[in-house]
Design an enzyme around this catalytic site. Structure first.
Site, PDB file in Angstrom:
ATOM      1  N   GLY A  65       1.312  -1.128   0.096  1.00 60.31           N
ATOM      2  CA  GLY A  65      -0.431   0.352  -0.177  1.00 60.31           C
ATOM      3  C   GLY A  65       0.814   1.245   0.211  1.00 60.31           C
ATOM      4  O   GLY A  65       1.606   1.229   0.542  1.00 60.31           O
ATOM      5  N   ASP A  68     -12.932   8.410   9.024  1.00 58.38           N
ATOM      6  CA  ASP A  68     -12.822   7.945   7.994  1.00 58.38           C
ATOM      7  C   ASP A  68     -13.350   6.991   7.074  1.00 58.38           C
ATOM      8  O   ASP A  68     -12.750   6.359   7.105  1.00 58.38           O
ATOM      9  CB  ASP A  68     -11.333   8.262   7.829  1.00 58.38           C
ATOM     10  CG  ASP A  68     -10.514   8.383   6.696  1.00 58.38           C
ATOM     11  OD1 ASP A  68     -10.873   8.538   5.327  1.00 58.38           O
ATOM     12  OD2 ASP A  68      -9.086   7.487   6.316  1.00 58.38           O
ATOM     13  N   GLY A  96      -0.658   5.426   0.007  1.00 53.16           N
ATOM     14  CA  GLY A  96      -0.728   6.342   0.206  1.00 53.16           C
ATOM     15  C   GLY A  96      -0.321   7.746  -0.193  1.00 53.16           C
ATOM     16  O   GLY A  96       0.949   8.057   0.255  1.00 53.16           O
ATOM     17  N   LYS A 123       2.746  -0.466   9.026  1.00 56.13           N
ATOM     18  CA  LYS A 123       2.194   0.670   8.120  1.00 56.13           C
ATOM     19  C   LYS A 123       3.867   2.020   8.913  1.00 56.13           C
ATOM     20  O   LYS A 123       4.017   1.645   9.758  1.00 56.13           O
ATOM     21  CB  LYS A 123       1.119   1.091   9.389  1.00 56.13           C
ATOM     22  CG  LYS A 123       0.431   2.291   7.863  1.00 56.13           C
ATOM     23  CD  LYS A 123      -0.769   2.848   8.185  1.00 56.13           C
ATOM     24  CE  LYS A 123      -1.247   3.859   7.973  1.00 56.13           C
ATOM     25  NZ  LYS A 123      -2.827   4.311   8.428  1.00 56.13           N
ATOM     26  N   VAL A 165       2.113   1.222   3.864  1.00 62.12           N
ATOM     27  CA  VAL A 165       2.308  -0.752   4.352  1.00 62.12           C
ATOM     28  C   VAL A 165       3.036  -1.603   3.432  1.00 62.12           C
ATOM     29  O   VAL A 165       3.363  -1.687   2.138  1.00 62.12           O
ATOM     30  CB  VAL A 165       0.525  -0.738   4.212  1.00 62.12           C
ATOM     31  CG1 VAL A 165       0.563  -2.072   5.104  1.00 62.12           C
ATOM     32  CG2 VAL A 165      -0.359   0.751   4.410  1.00 62.12           C
TER      33      VAL A 165
END
Length: 401
Positions: free
Chosen positions: A17, A133, A19, A39, A24
């Site tokens: 991941g 979120d 972002g 993370k 991640v």
């Protein structure tokens, strides 16, 4: 007592991941072979890195809940801070929806996941936290098939009753009308977002767009819906039912169209009036007793006894590794200098132990960096099953970044 995680023995195997705020990794424990999700926040990202402090505090505060990811450890290097959590074998809800249910989930499936999120949000609110979120990308499916909230970078603790949060954050299409108006939001804002997410699960579409419009456009749509009052809510409910019936007729599917109870629950959660919104304040009981959720056995859900609609294969979700060559990887790319400014040392002094081995693909140390694992609920042993028909094991590059 649970065993420790030796942070020096964690071997980063791939990035799953990337972002705007964090990355991640999948990392393997060199001693046990157990895989975790890790993370990473760069310290140099300033305010973004500070969100990791709030995320860690929230995860510690909300520990031991079956539908919230468990924090197992936190540590740091000279340039980054890291959160270690369970690896979700089923990937995220966005991937599951797009691959398997592009035109909406069966109601029993959506009901189970909605119940998981209802319990997770109500637990957070009871402890004084706003989530802020909620979206498909931030709902993971663990190895037992349970839906779990992740990514608490925008979570905010309310210090007193009636306190509100005014920062515009999260994903535009899930913004509550009160926040869009500039009035701030409390826990009802999370229930609004659950209504939007449930609409997405049941129909395959977000009622305010699918990420291709600016916030200004989305904001207008949300405020117009709120201004429309009861007539707009009735139209939303009617369109959900008609769309479902039309789709099943066109595809020749032998299935019932969306029930009125299901559409009514979305309408109740998306009530433009905060105090009348399902889940808000004393209306939490009304939400949990809603006819569409009448089949949910809440106690069995909490004990992990309710059967999930899908259990990922124990062989793993095969989350695809991402390239570290592009600009997107800057969010986790290490500083060349390796020096740590004094201000970082003070800010992150209590975040966790310092790993001496560089955090790079395929690199781990020789041990002696053991840190206690945070307490969490035990996982029950569930039988394995294949992914739903027509799917791969779900994964998404967003994961929880």
């Amino acid at each position: 007592k649970m065993p420790s995680i030796d942070i020096e023995l964690l071997l980063p195997t791939k990035v799953v991941g990337l972002g705007g705020q964090a990355g991640v990794w999948v990392a393997k424990d060199g001693s046990s072979g157990q895989e975790y999700a890790v993370k990473q926040y760069r310290k140099a990202k300033g305010r973004r890195a500070k969100r990791a402090l709030a995320e860690r505090d929230c995860l510690l505060s909300c520990a031991k809940h079956p539908f919230i990811v468990g924090l197992l450890a936190s540590f740091q290097t000279s340039d980054s801070i890291f959160l270690v959590v369970d690896l979700a074998l089923g990937g995220d809800m966005l991937a599951l929806t797009h691959r398997v249910y592009p035109n909406g989930m069966p109601e029993p499936t959506a009901r189970y996941y909605c119940a998981c999120l209802t319990l997770a949000l109500s637990w957070m609110h009871a402890l004084g936290w706003l989530y802020r979120d909620l979206k498909l990308e931030n709902v993971l499916i663990d190895g037992n098939g349970r839906a779990k909230l992740c990514d608490f970078g925008f979570a905010k603790r309310l210090r007193e009753p009636g306190e509100r949060a005014y920062t515009l954050c999260g994903t535009e299409e899930y913004t509550s009308p009160e926040l869009a108006r500039g009035d701030g939001q409390g826990p009802p804002g999370d229930w609004w977002a659950l209504g939007v997410l449930l609409h997405e699960m049941l129909t395959g579409d977000n009622p305010f767009g699918n990420g291709d419009a600016t916030f200004a456009v989305v904001k207008v749509a949300i405020l117009l819906f709120a201004k429309g009052g009861a007539s707009a809510a009735e139209e939303l409910e009617r369109s959900m039912i008609e769309r479902s019936a039309l789709y099943k007729e066109m595809c020749g599917m032998d299935a019932l169209p969306l029930s009125r109870d299901g559409a009514a629950l979305v309408r109740g959660l998306m009530n433009a009036e905060e105090e009348q919104r399902l889940g808000a304040g004393e209306r939490l009981a009304e939400l949990m007793n809603h006819p569409w959720l009448a089949r949910v056995e809440w106690d069995r859900m909490l004990r992990g006894e309710a059967r999930p609609p899908w259990i990922p294969s124990p062989s793993g979700a095969q989350l695809p590794g991402l390239s570290l060559e592009g600009e997107e990887a800057d969010v986790i790319r290490a500083d060349a200098s390796g020096d740590e400014p004094e201000e970082w040392k003070e800010l992150f002094a209590n975040f966790g132990a310092t790993r001496t081995t560089p955090w790079r693909l395929g690199e781990s140390g020789t041990g002696t960096g053991a840190v206690p694992r945070s307490p969490r609920t035990s996982r029950d042993s569930s039988p394995s099953a294949s992914a739903p028909s027509g799917s791969q094991n779900s994964s998404s590059s967003s994961y929880f970044s």
